[in-house]
Design a protein around this motif. Structure first.
Motif: not given
Lengths: 114, 112
Positions: A31, A33, A45, A48, A50, A99, A103, B97-99
């Protein structure tokens, strides 16, 4: 945890120009972001990133203004286009494995618009 | 979109005292994370607590989570001048895949 290199660390740009910010990670991550932090505010945010497909944008953010690339699992760019004073912010990339894991953030890019 | 609210927005205490910050959120979550930010720099991850956990410790940090009240608290014990920073809670909703969705943050000042 992954080591994240974000460049540039700061920049001053003219109105109407664009700035591309790079985010490089020292290991493959699932991931990635991009966030924006306006002066004195919290983080929001943007999208995302990808790998191999178009980014997923949050409400209020569009691809024409914030195009994002992610050519592989260790690198991404965010471009802020057609700059205006309202774009003056700190832009941060973050990475994560999934998740349920923390992060981790780069040091951010402080952008000022003249 | 932001859903979190931190309380208080600013906190000033004497070195050695304990600091407590609260965070509320609105939707169901997979986990909640606390971060520290020094002077507009990058964020440092402090602690992650999962939705099925109620309390977690890491050194001088203690985090609680009450999913029924949709709230969390961060306690820093025996504060030091180096703890001066902004503290943010952030929630992950899961399901992919969440922020993260960040709260507004608490600016903590430790006075020597």
């Amino acid at each position: 945890s992954a080591v994240i290199s974000q460049k540039p660390s700061r920049d001053i740009c003219q109105r109407g120009t664009s700035l591309t910010i790079q985010c490089q990670v020292d290991s493959q991550v699932t991931m990635m972001f991009w966030y924006r932090q306006q002066p004195g505010q919290s983080l929001t945010l943007i999208a995302t990133a990808n790998q191999g497909s178009e980014a997923t944008y949050e409400s209020g953010f569009v691809i024409d203004k914030f195009p994002i690339s992610r050519p592989n699992l260790t690198f991404s760019t965010l471009t802020v286009s057609n700059l205006s004073p309202e774009d003056s912010s700190i832009y941060l990339c973050s990475v994560g494995l999934n998740s349920n894991q923390p992060q981790h953030f780069g040091d951010g890019t402080r952008l000022s618009i003249l | 979109s932001q859903q979190g609210e931190e309380d208080p927005q600013a906190l000033s205490i004497q070195e050695g005292e304990n600091a407590t910050m609260n965070c509320s959120y609105k939707t169901s979550i997979n986990n909640l994370q606390w971060y520290r930010q020094n002077s507009g720099r990058g964020l440092v991850h402090l602690i992650l607590i999962r939705s099925n956990e109620r309390e977690k410790h890491s050194g001088r940090l203690r985090v609680t989570l009450d999913t029924s009240k949709k709230s969390s608290s961060l306690l820093i014990t025996a504060s030091r001048a180096a703890d001066t920073a902004s503290y943010f809670c952030a929630t992950a909703s899961g399901g992919g895949a969440d922020g993260l969705t960040f709260g507004k943050g608490t600016h903590l000042i430790i006075q020597p």
